[in-house]
Each structure stands twice: as structure tokens, then as C-alpha cells.
Enzyme design. Sequence first.
Site, mmCIF file in Angstrom:
data_model
loop_
_atom_site.group_PDB
_atom_site.id
_atom_site.type_symbol
_atom_site.label_atom_id
_atom_site.label_comp_id
_atom_site.label_asym_id
_atom_site.label_seq_id
_atom_site.Cartn_x
_atom_site.Cartn_y
_atom_site.Cartn_z
ATOM 1 N N ASP A 252 13.358 7.033 9.609
ATOM 2 C CA ASP A 252 12.274 7.297 10.557
ATOM 3 C C ASP A 252 12.257 6.201 11.612
ATOM 4 O O ASP A 252 11.863 6.439 12.753
ATOM 5 C CB ASP A 252 10.928 7.346 9.820
ATOM 6 C CG ASP A 252 9.798 7.709 10.768
ATOM 7 O OD1 ASP A 252 9.967 8.700 11.524
ATOM 8 O OD2 ASP A 252 8.767 7.015 10.803
ATOM 9 N N GLU B 125 14.648 1.582 18.527
ATOM 10 C CA GLU B 125 14.164 2.971 18.509
ATOM 11 C C GLU B 125 13.474 3.393 19.818
ATOM 12 O O GLU B 125 13.381 4.583 20.102
ATOM 13 C CB GLU B 125 13.245 3.222 17.317
ATOM 14 C CG GLU B 125 11.911 2.519 17.398
ATOM 15 C CD GLU B 125 11.191 2.467 16.053
ATOM 16 O OE1 GLU B 125 11.846 2.529 15.007
ATOM 17 O OE2 GLU B 125 9.958 2.353 16.079
ATOM 18 N N THR C 135 11.248 4.141 6.228
ATOM 19 C CA THR C 135 10.073 4.512 7.034
ATOM 20 C C THR C 135 9.288 3.257 7.402
ATOM 21 O O THR C 135 8.143 3.363 7.840
ATOM 22 C CB THR C 135 9.125 5.458 6.247
ATOM 23 O OG1 THR C 135 8.762 4.795 5.029
ATOM 24 C CG2 THR C 135 9.757 6.797 5.954
ATOM 25 N N ARG D 181 0.833 -1.228 0.000
ATOM 26 C CA ARG D 181 0.000 0.000 0.000
ATOM 27 C C ARG D 181 0.853 1.258 0.000
ATOM 28 O O ARG D 181 0.664 2.173 -0.801
ATOM 29 C CB ARG D 181 -0.925 -0.010 1.223
ATOM 30 C CG ARG D 181 -2.141 -0.892 1.042
ATOM 31 C CD ARG D 181 -2.932 -0.973 2.319
ATOM 32 N NE ARG D 181 -2.226 -1.801 3.283
ATOM 33 C CZ ARG D 181 -2.604 -3.030 3.635
ATOM 34 N NH1 ARG D 181 -3.693 -3.544 3.133
ATOM 35 N NH2 ARG D 181 -1.918 -3.733 4.504
ATOM 36 N N ILE D 182 1.839 1.322 0.932
ATOM 37 C CA ILE D 182 2.632 2.550 1.061
ATOM 38 C C ILE D 182 3.615 2.664 -0.110
ATOM 39 O O ILE D 182 3.729 3.720 -0.744
ATOM 40 C CB ILE D 182 3.364 2.586 2.418
ATOM 41 C CG1 ILE D 182 2.340 2.655 3.553
ATOM 42 C CG2 ILE D 182 4.326 3.780 2.484
ATOM 43 C CD1 ILE D 182 2.905 2.468 4.941
ATOM 44 N N ARG E 284 10.439 -0.506 8.989
ATOM 45 C CA ARG E 284 10.763 -1.045 10.309
ATOM 46 C C ARG E 284 12.282 -1.044 10.494
ATOM 47 O O ARG E 284 13.033 -1.369 9.576
ATOM 48 C CB ARG E 284 10.223 -2.471 10.466
ATOM 49 C CG ARG E 284 8.728 -2.528 10.773
ATOM 50 C CD ARG E 284 8.391 -1.942 12.135
ATOM 51 N NE ARG E 284 6.979 -1.951 12.463
ATOM 52 C CZ ARG E 284 6.145 -0.933 12.275
ATOM 53 N NH1 ARG E 284 6.568 0.196 11.743
ATOM 54 N NH2 ARG E 284 4.877 -1.010 12.652
ATOM 55 N N ALA F 95 6.445 8.949 10.991
ATOM 56 C CA ALA F 95 5.840 9.059 9.651
ATOM 57 C C ALA F 95 4.315 8.982 9.683
ATOM 58 O O ALA F 95 3.644 9.559 8.841
ATOM 59 C CB ALA F 95 6.400 7.972 8.737
ATOM 60 N N HIS G 86 10.309 7.387 14.461
ATOM 61 C CA HIS G 86 9.010 6.780 14.153
ATOM 62 C C HIS G 86 7.875 7.814 14.183
ATOM 63 O O HIS G 86 6.972 7.761 15.023
ATOM 64 C CB HIS G 86 8.704 5.625 15.115
ATOM 65 C CG HIS G 86 7.816 4.592 14.482
ATOM 66 N ND1 HIS G 86 8.015 3.250 14.632
ATOM 67 C CD2 HIS G 86 6.730 4.709 13.669
ATOM 68 C CE1 HIS G 86 7.086 2.583 13.953
ATOM 69 N NE2 HIS G 86 6.295 3.471 13.362
HETATM 70 P P1 NAD Z 1 1.867 -3.850 2.935
HETATM 71 O O1 NAD Z 1 1.650 -5.140 3.629
HETATM 72 O O2 NAD Z 1 0.728 -3.247 2.174
HETATM 73 O O3 NAD Z 1 3.106 -3.988 1.916
HETATM 74 C C1 NAD Z 1 4.314 -4.606 2.233
HETATM 75 C C2 NAD Z 1 4.900 -5.151 0.923
HETATM 76 O O4 NAD Z 1 6.245 -5.596 1.178
HETATM 77 C C3 NAD Z 1 4.137 -6.342 0.350
HETATM 78 O O5 NAD Z 1 3.832 -6.120 -1.018
HETATM 79 C C4 NAD Z 1 5.115 -7.513 0.509
HETATM 80 O O6 NAD Z 1 4.984 -8.486 -0.520
HETATM 81 C C5 NAD Z 1 6.440 -6.769 0.414
HETATM 82 N N1 NAD Z 1 7.599 -7.500 0.951
HETATM 83 C C6 NAD Z 1 7.652 -8.385 1.977
HETATM 84 N N2 NAD Z 1 8.918 -8.841 2.136
HETATM 85 C C7 NAD Z 1 9.667 -8.229 1.177
HETATM 86 C C8 NAD Z 1 11.035 -8.295 0.825
HETATM 87 N N3 NAD Z 1 11.894 -9.079 1.491
HETATM 88 N N4 NAD Z 1 11.469 -7.539 -0.216
HETATM 89 C C9 NAD Z 1 10.618 -6.755 -0.907
HETATM 90 N N5 NAD Z 1 9.297 -6.650 -0.604
HETATM 91 C C10 NAD Z 1 8.835 -7.379 0.424
HETATM 92 O O7 NAD Z 1 2.433 -2.847 4.041
HETATM 93 P P2 NAD Z 1 2.293 -1.251 4.069
HETATM 94 O O8 NAD Z 1 1.012 -0.872 4.715
HETATM 95 O O9 NAD Z 1 2.629 -0.715 2.734
HETATM 96 O O10 NAD Z 1 3.450 -0.907 5.135
HETATM 97 C C11 NAD Z 1 4.807 -0.979 4.743
HETATM 98 C C12 NAD Z 1 5.714 -0.803 5.957
HETATM 99 O O11 NAD Z 1 5.521 0.486 6.549
HETATM 100 C C13 NAD Z 1 5.494 -1.808 7.096
HETATM 101 O O12 NAD Z 1 6.775 -2.191 7.594
HETATM 102 C C14 NAD Z 1 4.778 -1.005 8.162
HETATM 103 O O13 NAD Z 1 4.981 -1.547 9.437
HETATM 104 C C15 NAD Z 1 5.453 0.346 7.974
HETATM 105 N N6 NAD Z 1 4.731 1.505 8.514
HETATM 106 C C16 NAD Z 1 5.470 2.478 9.134
HETATM 107 C C17 NAD Z 1 4.842 3.611 9.642
HETATM 108 C C18 NAD Z 1 5.635 4.708 10.326
HETATM 109 O O14 NAD Z 1 5.050 5.539 11.042
HETATM 110 N N7 NAD Z 1 6.930 4.785 10.118
HETATM 111 C C19 NAD Z 1 3.441 3.736 9.536
HETATM 112 C C20 NAD Z 1 2.718 2.724 8.870
HETATM 113 C C21 NAD Z 1 3.377 1.608 8.359
#
Ligand code: NAD
Length: 335
Positions: free
Chosen positions: A255, A260, A229, A150-151, A231, A304, A302
Site C-alpha cells: 500500500d 509514493e 501498509t 495498535r494496527i 511506511r 489503507a 496509500h
Molecule cells: P503504533 O505506534 O501503535 O505501533 C507501532 C509499533 O511498531 C510499536 O509497538 C513499536 O514498538 C513498533 N516498532 C517500532 N520499531 C520497530 C521495529 N524496528 N521492529 C518491530 N517493531 C517496531 O502505530 P500504529 O498506529 O499501529 O501504525 C503502524 C503503522 O501504520 C505506522 O507506520 C503508520 O504510519 C502506518 N499507517 C498507515 C496507514 C495507511 O493508510 N497505509 C494508516 C494509518 C497508519
Amino acid sequence: MERLVIYDAGHLDCSELYQFGNKHFVVGERSEPLSARTADPTATMVAIFVSSRIDRAVLARMPKLRLIICLSTGTDHVDMPSCIAQGITVCNVPAYGEQTVAEYTMALMLALSRRLTEAAAQVQTGKLDHAQLVGRDLASQTLTIVGTGRIGRHVARLARAFGMTVLGVDPYPNEIAATEIGYEYVGLHDGLARGDIISLHAPGGRDNQHLINRQSLALLKPTALLINTARGDLIDTTALLHALHTRKLGGAALDVVEGEALLAGSVETEVLADGRVKQAILREIAEHDALLKLPNVIMTGHNAYNTVEAQGRIVAGGVENIKAFLAGQPLNTVR
Ligand code: NAD
């Protein structure tokens, strides 16, 4: 009678959660994250932020716990096998902030490329030197997005609008999105080698721990910028510091970072109060310190997710999850 305890209260505006909760059950709060020390044995439900760590020691102190509401997308701070073994339902808020985190990613990318923090620091100290602040345009740079969920996909959209070439890395490629947004899938090695900027958007946890390590960092261009941004555990911090110190990397905007919680001081206080200072924790503190000293590193602790709009969506998602659970039809359960 159900009793919900909100941990790290104050981190988010939880008024909607209190309003709903106070009508239906007892709501308590703790200003600190949930840990073995702060665990409330009377709680049947907890709402937690990513600063809390749920492990067996915490669960052992919470015998009545039935529901964990993660006020986040990521759930790698929860020991899922132990929760499943104890019949505890864990819910998250899967989609509250793709724009929010993607916009922040662009902010970090711009700040690093245009040396924003260095410029601001120079102005503050009255020693402005434009020769030291030469940046790079984003337009025409190649961005490699690791994790096109998604992101990541939203970052791709924004990057395309900036005129960047975008490469995607994902074990589950979404070719429809790639065609619609205009990016190309490549393997991890290729993506790391070709990117001017690498942005991480994959989940953390055991499978992806240290995805970016000494070997993968060696593939990067020495001018490359690394943005995280997602983990902290995706990057081996020791290897990152080595790459930065030996000028094998142009800069990093983090981030999230390993350990952290120490940046907020809470774990540090707890560990020192216990009289047990673990070697790993001392190393993380030293590594944070070393990163903070580098002018080409930005660390934001953290942050974002943190907009008014996203907070509203996170808390509304938490309320929906509790309603569904109490109605016997749990939503957004993590497996
Ligand atoms: P999501 O589940 O929609 O997408 C994650 C994608 O990563 C998936 O398409 C998956 O197939 C892919 N993936 C898994 N392992 C992989 C690898 N080894 N190499 C390449 N791609 C791989 O998740 P999202 O909602 O887009 O969130 C993405 C990240 O952002 C997560 O780690 C989430 O915890 C983090 N996040 C951080 C914050 C913040 O405040 N910093 C806020 C929200 C989410």
C-alpha cells in the site's frame, strides 16, 4: 486573526473542519500538497495529509505558522526538529483506524494469496487459465507481524480468526496482548525466517529505514509474501525488486512504497517543471514501473486508511486538536 489552510483538500471529506473553522477563523484551501511551491505565507495553521512534506524550505516560507495538524497517524513527513526549533506545534490523530488498516491488510493478504488481481485481469482479457491461478489458504499459514502496536495487534486478532499462527516482532513486546490474542514474540530474524506472510506495521523514519533490505530479504522463504501498509521507507525497493526478480520472494502487496508521491504525479510535475530532474527521482519512477509490471505485486498508493468511517474519525480528530490548541491545551502533540 487565525488562518487555517487545508492542503490536499479533496483528499478527505473535510466538511466538519470547514464548519468548525468558518465559525472561528478564516479557512483557505489548496488542492495540492503543501510544498515550498504551495506554501501560503499568511497561514497560522495548516491541516495536511501524508502527501505533504514539511521541511525547512517550507517553514521558511511560512513565517506565521504556529500549528500543523497532521490528518494522519504517521508524522514522518514532518521535519520535527525544525518545527520544534521554530516553536511550531505539530499534532496527529493517533488512533483513528486500527480496524480500518487491519482490514485492508487482510484484504491485501487475501488478494495476494488467492491471486485476485491476476484472476480479475485474466477474466477481463478473456483468457482465464485456472492452472496459473492456484493460491494458498490463509488458515494454517504463519503470519509474522513486524510492529505489534495498535494496527499490528488488530491484524493479529483478524489473522487468528482466519486460523493463522501468528508471530510478533517488536522492541517493546506486549505480552498481555500476546496471551489474550494468541501470538508469540520472536526476534526479527526468526520472524522473517519462519513467516509464510510478513506484514509490516512499524513506524517509518530514520530508525527503521530499510528494515527490510537485501540481508533481511535473504532470510525469507522463497514463497513468502510481504505486505506493507505502514511506511514505504521500511523496505529497500531496489533490494525488493532484486528478490522478486530472482524468485527469492513469492510476492508483495504494497500500500505504501518509497517515493509514493510520484504515483499521484504531483512531485513528478513539480520536479520536471523546475527543470531539475533528480537522479533519485528517476530511479524511483523506474522502480515503480518495474514493480507494476510484476503479476505477483499489488500496489495501492496509500489507500489503507480510506473508508468513510475512518475519514470521519480523522477529521473529527483534527477538529479536536485545533480546539485544544486554541484553548491553550494542545492535544496529541508530536515530540
Ligand atoms: P503504533 O505506534 O501503535 O505501533 C507501532 C509499533 O511498531 C510499536 O509497538 C513499536 O514498538 C513498533 N516498532 C517500532 N520499531 C520497530 C521495529 N524496528 N521492529 C518491530 N517493531 C517496531 O502505530 P500504529 O498506529 O499501529 O501504525 C503502524 C503503522 O501504520 C505506522 O507506520 C503508520 O504510519 C502506518 N499507517 C498507515 C496507514 C495507511 O493508510 N497505509 C494508516 C494509518 C497508519
